[in-house]
Design a protein around this motif. Structure first.
Motif, PDB file in Angstrom:
ATOM      1  N   GLU A   1       5.393   4.820   5.414  1.00 22.19           N
ATOM      2  CA  GLU A   1       5.399   5.201   6.830  1.00 22.19           C
ATOM      3  C   GLU A   1       5.098   3.991   7.715  1.00 22.19           C
ATOM      4  O   GLU A   1       5.714   3.832   8.789  1.00 22.19           O
ATOM      5  CB  GLU A   1       4.373   6.318   7.062  1.00 22.19           C
ATOM      6  CG  GLU A   1       4.786   7.651   6.453  1.00 22.19           C
ATOM      7  CD  GLU A   1       3.741   8.741   6.623  1.00 22.19           C
ATOM      8  OE1 GLU A   1       4.121   9.915   6.759  1.00 22.19           O
ATOM      9  OE2 GLU A   1       2.535   8.401   6.619  1.00 22.19           O
ATOM     10  N   ASP A   2       4.198   3.129   7.269  1.00 17.63           N
ATOM     11  CA  ASP A   2       3.909   1.899   8.028  1.00 17.63           C
ATOM     12  C   ASP A   2       5.145   1.002   8.080  1.00 17.63           C
ATOM     13  O   ASP A   2       5.454   0.395   9.111  1.00 17.63           O
ATOM     14  CB  ASP A   2       2.746   1.143   7.393  1.00 17.63           C
ATOM     15  CG  ASP A   2       1.404   1.859   7.582  1.00 17.63           C
ATOM     16  OD1 ASP A   2       1.328   2.728   8.473  1.00 17.63           O
ATOM     17  OD2 ASP A   2       0.467   1.553   6.824  1.00 17.63           O
TER      18      ASP A   2
ATOM     19  N   PRO B   1       6.109   8.730  11.086  1.00 14.31           N
ATOM     20  CA  PRO B   1       5.575   9.620  10.043  1.00 14.31           C
ATOM     21  C   PRO B   1       6.690  10.380   9.330  1.00 14.31           C
ATOM     22  O   PRO B   1       7.718  10.705   9.932  1.00 14.31           O
ATOM     23  CB  PRO B   1       4.671  10.577  10.824  1.00 14.31           C
ATOM     24  CG  PRO B   1       5.251  10.612  12.196  1.00 14.31           C
ATOM     25  CD  PRO B   1       5.795   9.219  12.442  1.00 14.31           C
ATOM     26  N   LEU B   2       6.453  10.650   8.063  1.00 14.29           N
ATOM     27  CA  LEU B   2       7.411  11.410   7.258  1.00 14.29           C
ATOM     28  C   LEU B   2       6.923  12.834   6.991  1.00 14.29           C
ATOM     29  O   LEU B   2       7.735  13.713   6.672  1.00 14.29           O
ATOM     30  CB  LEU B   2       7.653  10.697   5.922  1.00 14.29           C
ATOM     31  CG  LEU B   2       8.251   9.295   6.039  1.00 14.29           C
ATOM     32  CD1 LEU B   2       8.210   8.587   4.691  1.00 14.29           C
ATOM     33  CD2 LEU B   2       9.676   9.365   6.575  1.00 14.29           C
TER      34      LEU B   2
ATOM     35  N   GLY C   1      11.726  12.830   8.038  1.00 10.64           N
ATOM     36  CA  GLY C   1      11.399  12.978   6.620  1.00 10.64           C
ATOM     37  C   GLY C   1      12.469  13.746   5.870  1.00 10.64           C
ATOM     38  O   GLY C   1      12.829  13.390   4.739  1.00 10.64           O
TER      39      GLY C   1
END
Length: 302
Positions: free
Chosen positions: A48-49, A54-55, A69
């Protein structure tokens, strides 16, 4: 945006994400990958970084995929399946396991089965299960790996490949040509029975309209729910049905059915191949083979 290969995230992070996204559970993903819960969580955090978004969303103890995601899961499944299949082929390994394929009965009997021996040469160790159904609603049944359906592309959260459009034309037993009242002209249809694949006979109405018989008096009709039964009835001389080259091509070539008239009309539906969001290398191999076979078939009939 173009991402160079060396800027792609590590494969371990993708594998951790794919397992967690499939199970929607970090513990089950860790068990599958034989690593700790914390290792999976760290890999997903690093991914994610790396991506910058965000997933997953956390709903208590549950994981919920974000929209991005879900897209990454679909892409990851495809990429990992392709990689696994490519490595297996490089290593000389056979495609094994089980493949459950759901197809309409007439499509299976008249088009697919005569070609299955060609696919078996590519994957002789694969166990095939051929299931008969033409219902749109069970195309994504959990017990089905791939499905072929005739209709419109109404399926979601899956891959839908167009296999072929079709043109309809009347077919019948040669006996209807040779016995009174015969089928010398379009007007002779009034003395015969039309075999229907839809209760209201809309497909026949479209063909009759196309042939210039919009105001023709409707002859006798028989409706069949299963198209395979329609073909059986046509072979027995019960009447005429509307066919296409996919489902009636073999009967026409063998002389079991004939085309009394050349007029044809474009169908409102088409044949589609439906692939669930998660597919195996065997399913992808079969799907690619099936699509290539259909492309070759359609090219040869035009």
């Amino acid at each position: 945006m173009k991402i160079r290969k060396r800027h792609l995230p590590p494969l371990n992070a993708i594998r951790a994400f794919e397992a967690a996204a499939r199970h929607l559970h970090l513990g089950k993903a860790a068990e599958e990958l034989s690593v700790t819960h914390g290792a999976v969580s760290k890999q997903i955090g690093n991914l994610e970084d790396h991506l910058g978004f965000p997933l997953f969303e956390r709903a208590g103890n549950r994981l919920v995929l974000t929209e991005r995601g879900r897209k990454l899961l679909a892409a990851s499944n495809t990429a990992l399946d392709q990689l696994g299949y490519a490595i297996a082929r490089l290593d000389g390994a056979a495609v094994e396991g089980e493949l459950r394929l759901s197809v309409p009965p007439a499509f299976g009997a008249n088009w697919l089965i005569p070609r299955l021996a060609q696919f078996r040469k590519q994957a002789p160790a694969l166990r095939l299960q051929l299931l008969a159904s033409d219902r749109p609603e069970d195309a994504l049944d959990k017990d089905v790996d791939l499905a072929v359906r005739f209709g419109k592309p109404v399926w979601r959260d899956c891959t839908v490949r167009l296999l072929a459009h079709v043109r309809y034309f009347p077919v019948c037993s040669p006996s209807l040509l040779n016995e009174p009242p015969g089928l010398a002209t379009l007007g002779d249809l009034a003395f015969h029975t039309l075999l229907l694949d839809d209760p209201a006979g809309e497909n026949w109405k479209r063909w009759l309209d196309h042939a210039g018989l919009r105001d023709a008096e409707a002859p006798n009709t028989i409706y069949f729910e299963d198209f395979a039964h329609i073909l059986a009835a046509a072979r027995e001389g019960l009447g005429l049905c509307l066919g296409d080259m996919i489902t009636t091509g073999a009967d026409l070539a063998a002389g079991r059915l004939v085309r009394p008239f050349e007029q044809s009309v474009e169908g409102l539906a088409a044949y589609f191949l439906i692939e669930p969001s998660v597919t195996s290398p065997a399913a992808r191999l079969f799907a690619d083979w099936l699509q290539a076979e259909m492309v070759s078939f359609v090219r040869n009939i035009h």
